[in-house]
Write an enzyme that holds these catalytic residues in place. Structure first.
Site, mmCIF file in Angstrom:
data_model
loop_
_atom_site.group_PDB
_atom_site.id
_atom_site.type_symbol
_atom_site.label_atom_id
_atom_site.label_comp_id
_atom_site.label_asym_id
_atom_site.label_seq_id
_atom_site.Cartn_x
_atom_site.Cartn_y
_atom_site.Cartn_z
ATOM 1 N N THR A 24 43.904 43.781 41.413
ATOM 2 C CA THR A 24 44.286 42.751 41.757
ATOM 3 C C THR A 24 44.040 42.210 43.139
ATOM 4 O O THR A 24 44.785 41.383 43.826
ATOM 5 C CB THR A 24 46.116 42.678 42.029
ATOM 6 O OG1 THR A 24 46.253 43.811 42.987
ATOM 7 C CG2 THR A 24 46.443 43.421 40.711
ATOM 8 N N TRP A 25 42.763 42.596 43.346
ATOM 9 C CA TRP A 25 42.240 42.245 44.738
ATOM 10 C C TRP A 25 42.206 40.685 44.865
ATOM 11 O O TRP A 25 42.396 39.908 45.624
ATOM 12 C CB TRP A 25 40.749 42.774 44.970
ATOM 13 C CG TRP A 25 40.089 42.281 46.156
ATOM 14 C CD1 TRP A 25 40.586 41.814 47.402
ATOM 15 C CD2 TRP A 25 38.701 42.706 46.557
ATOM 16 N NE1 TRP A 25 39.674 41.579 48.464
ATOM 17 C CE2 TRP A 25 38.370 42.186 47.728
ATOM 18 C CE3 TRP A 25 37.615 43.325 45.902
ATOM 19 C CZ2 TRP A 25 37.244 42.350 48.595
ATOM 20 C CZ3 TRP A 25 36.412 43.289 46.469
ATOM 21 C CH2 TRP A 25 36.284 42.729 48.011
ATOM 22 N N TYR A 61 45.322 43.237 50.125
ATOM 23 C CA TYR A 61 44.798 42.231 49.235
ATOM 24 C C TYR A 61 45.850 40.911 49.936
ATOM 25 O O TYR A 61 46.872 40.958 49.146
ATOM 26 C CB TYR A 61 44.983 42.414 47.799
ATOM 27 C CG TYR A 61 44.189 43.626 47.287
ATOM 28 C CD1 TYR A 61 43.088 44.127 48.206
ATOM 29 C CD2 TYR A 61 44.553 44.323 46.264
ATOM 30 C CE1 TYR A 61 42.198 45.255 47.590
ATOM 31 C CE2 TYR A 61 43.594 45.577 45.835
ATOM 32 C CZ TYR A 61 42.762 45.786 46.505
ATOM 33 O OH TYR A 61 42.102 46.858 46.128
ATOM 34 N N GLN A 188 38.874 56.689 44.152
ATOM 35 C CA GLN A 188 38.731 55.212 43.544
ATOM 36 C C GLN A 188 37.451 54.743 44.309
ATOM 37 O O GLN A 188 37.613 54.757 45.332
ATOM 38 C CB GLN A 188 39.839 54.496 43.844
ATOM 39 C CG GLN A 188 39.906 53.113 43.055
ATOM 40 C CD GLN A 188 41.153 52.153 43.490
ATOM 41 O OE1 GLN A 188 40.862 51.080 43.773
ATOM 42 N NE2 GLN A 188 42.169 52.775 43.153
ATOM 43 N N TYR A 216 35.705 50.932 40.428
ATOM 44 C CA TYR A 216 36.143 49.435 40.525
ATOM 45 C C TYR A 216 34.876 48.676 40.729
ATOM 46 O O TYR A 216 33.833 49.345 41.087
ATOM 47 C CB TYR A 216 36.957 49.251 42.022
ATOM 48 C CG TYR A 216 36.439 49.484 43.209
ATOM 49 C CD1 TYR A 216 35.504 48.533 43.939
ATOM 50 C CD2 TYR A 216 36.701 50.630 43.988
ATOM 51 C CE1 TYR A 216 35.200 48.802 45.160
ATOM 52 C CE2 TYR A 216 36.159 50.922 45.150
ATOM 53 C CZ TYR A 216 35.384 49.926 45.877
ATOM 54 O OH TYR A 216 34.775 50.114 47.081
ATOM 55 N N GLY A 292 39.270 42.920 37.756
ATOM 56 C CA GLY A 292 40.196 41.804 37.999
ATOM 57 C C GLY A 292 40.332 40.775 36.905
ATOM 58 O O GLY A 292 39.612 40.468 35.990
ATOM 59 N N ARG A 294 42.244 36.650 36.777
ATOM 60 C CA ARG A 294 43.149 35.721 37.502
ATOM 61 C C ARG A 294 43.952 34.785 36.658
ATOM 62 O O ARG A 294 44.747 33.877 36.916
ATOM 63 C CB ARG A 294 42.103 35.151 38.484
ATOM 64 C CG ARG A 294 41.302 35.835 39.455
ATOM 65 C CD ARG A 294 40.564 35.290 40.458
ATOM 66 N NE ARG A 294 41.287 34.487 41.207
ATOM 67 C CZ ARG A 294 40.924 33.702 42.422
ATOM 68 N NH1 ARG A 294 39.511 33.802 42.488
ATOM 69 N NH2 ARG A 294 41.570 33.234 43.321
ATOM 70 N N GLN A 298 41.278 35.906 30.919
ATOM 71 C CA GLN A 298 40.342 37.144 31.496
ATOM 72 C C GLN A 298 41.229 38.394 31.315
ATOM 73 O O GLN A 298 40.497 39.496 30.967
ATOM 74 C CB GLN A 298 40.222 36.988 32.903
ATOM 75 C CG GLN A 298 39.309 35.789 33.363
ATOM 76 C CD GLN A 298 39.360 35.475 34.720
ATOM 77 O OE1 GLN A 298 40.038 35.873 35.588
ATOM 78 N NE2 GLN A 298 38.366 34.469 35.301
#
Length: 331
Positions: A24-25, A61, A188, A216, A292, A294, A298
């Protein structure tokens, strides 16, 4: 053939989660050109609907914004997910090492016991929950002994505020120190087709100690999504604007690689991004891939990658295409 979402354990914690995690960056907006809260909430809910049980966030974030959005999105659904958040990037104190400025104010890397105890309460409040499934030190703090950091984390675990312990952006020395100090369940780290250095350093060490690896930037900030062509323009505070990895020559090499792996995507009726993510979670030593999203589209696309099963031949074809085209990529 439609497979189930692949699931794996987080280290020795006894916690199992989907191999695809929602990162969720971008939802926090910072360094991603802002955020749209409604679209973000829809993306999180669509991920869970599509079988993603691992949601990864962090106070950094958007200085709490991503955590607040995640907390809102998971109202009434908290028990459906494995929630990961982080500590160690602080703005309530100037102890530790200065790392960067956010809106003109300093953010420090600090993993002292006092800060961790403070930070976890802030995260619990923003996330609207009374426990965190996986709590991760976001960046390492050279001013605090790892023993002290682990003592704080083990204490939170005993209290039931966290269920497992992780560390991010580490060295092999860091991992060895964590393992010596207590139960480290996962690390991570950045890992993708264009950044594979941990294959010869961190991955063997993690494997030896039963530590899971959450990768990530599996799509390298979108570079490997199959959607960033040579003509795409980045603006505002979008970090990709001046990133040498997004140079025109690089994008052309990526496009050539995508052409080579397109038959695999066609075979599975999948997008190129899904094939890249599926390849990532099927690499030796990689346990989870954080992706990720948004918007709901996606989110659903990423989730579907966890239902793909690539054959040994397909993995081989993809690896050869990556080696051939990405060997001399600009850093």
């Amino acid at each position: 053939m439609q497979h189930d979402m692949m699931k794996r354990a987080i280290g020795r914690s006894g916690i199992e989660a989907s191999v695809i995690g929602l990162g969720t960056w971008a939802i926090g907006g910072w360094m991603w050109g802002g955020t749209d809260e409604d679209a973000s909430i829809s993306a999180i809910q669509a991920s869970v609907d599509a079988g993603v049980t691992l949601i990864d966030t962090a106070p950094a974030y958007g200085q709490g914004l991503a955590e607040e959005i995640v907390g809102k999105a998971l109202q009434g659904r908290r028990d459906e997910v494995v929630l990961a958040t982080k500590c160690g990037l602080v703005w309530h104190t100037q102890k530790g090492n200065h790392f960067f400025d956010y809106d003109g104010a300093p953010v420090h890397r600090y993993l002292g016991k006092d800060a961790i105890i403070y930070e976890v309460e802030q995260s619990l409040r923003r996330l609207r929950t009374d426990y965190i499934d996986h709590y991760v030190t976001h960046w390492q703090d050279p001013t605090t002994p790892i023993d002290e950091t682990m003592e704080a984390l083990e204490q939170l675990k005993t209290q039931g505020k966290i269920r497992s312990i992780g560390a991010s952006n580490t060295t092999t020395e860091d991992i060895s120190a964590y393992v010596a100090a207590g139960q480290l369940d996962a690390v991570q780290e950045e890992y993708s087709m264009v950044k594979r250095d941990i294959e010869t350093s961190l991955l063997p060490l993690c494997s030896e100690h039963g530590v899971s690896v959450l990768s990530y930037s599996s799509l390298a900030l979108g570079l490997l999504s199959g959607k960033v062509g040579p003509d795409r323009v980045f603006s505002g505070d979008d970090q990709r604007k001046d990133n040498p990895r997004f140079s025109q020559p690089n994008r052309q090499k990526i496009a050539a690689m995508m052409e080579d792996i397109a038959p695999v995507a066609d075979q599975h009726d999948a997008s190129l991004a899904q094939i890249v993510i599926a390849w990532t979670v099927q690499q030796p030593g990689i346990t989870f891939s954080l992706c990720g999203a948004r918007n709901p589209q996606q989110a659903r696309e990423n989730a579907a990658a966890g239902r793909l099963r690539l054959s040994a031949e397909e993995l081989d074809l993809i690896s050869h295409a990556a080696a051939r085209h990405l060997r001399d990529l600009d850093a």
